[in-house]
Motif scaffolding. Structure first.
Motif: not given
Length: 185
Positions: A128-138
């Motif tokens: 699963d992942y989430r894009l936030h501004d200049s980061e991608v949480y994986i």
């Protein structure tokens, strides 16, 4: 002076782009950066400077090419930005099961809307992942080696340089930056 964390992409991986941390530290010091510290071999450098991040990134990338002879993308965050990145993780590290991990892909620039849409079209049954501004949480439910969300995929979809760090490294960098901040006080 601002506290910065430079995150280098793709050094000391698989026998390619080898840079000893003492040589990297010396290079940063020769650029006039203060209180330079490296953390593990994957290219994490903490330092102090009054220069703006964009200028620092350009100078560091140019100096790596001049000193070591290869191009290395560099992502820079301040200690304040790093603290915010860790604080806003959409995934709870305390809930991780054996074999699971959280990674953060730090992007060199903010992706365009087109790039974001290309990434948002990707899905995985494993991660699963989430894009936030200049980061991608994986959130990796299995080994990161089985994850489709490699730096190469992220760069291709988003059109910006990316370098990833695991959750433990992110927290250790935050702790080291906090120690530097305490010494400034």
């Amino acid at each position: 002076m601002a506290i910065y964390i430079a995150l280098l992409r793709g050094i000391n991986v698989g026998g390619h782009k080898i840079i000893k941390m003492q040589d990297l530290q010396r290079m940063f010091e020769q650029l006039g950066l203060q209180q330079v510290k490296t953390y593990i071999q994957s290219g994490n450098v903490l330092f102090e400077s009054e220069a703006p991040a964009d200028l620092l990134r350009l100078h560091i990338q140019q100096e790596i090419m001049a000193v070591f002879g290869f191009d290395v993308p560099v992502v820079i965050r301040t200690n304040t930005e790093l603290a915010a990145i860790v604080a806003r993780s959409p995934f709870d590290a305390a809930q991780l099961q054996a074999g699971e991990n959280i990674y953060v892909a730090l992007l060199a620039d903010t992706p365009t809307e087109e790039g974001k849409q290309r990434l948002l079209a990707c899905s995985s049954e494993v991660d699963d992942y989430r894009l936030h501004d200049s980061e991608v949480y994986i959130y990796c439910r299995q080994s990161v080696r089985k994850s489709m969300f490699s730096n190469n995929l992220l760069e291709k979809k988003l059109g910006v340089a990316a370098t990833s760090r695991n959750w433990q490294t992110m927290n250790k960098l935050l702790s080291l930056a906090a120690s530097m901040e305490e010494r400034q006080s």
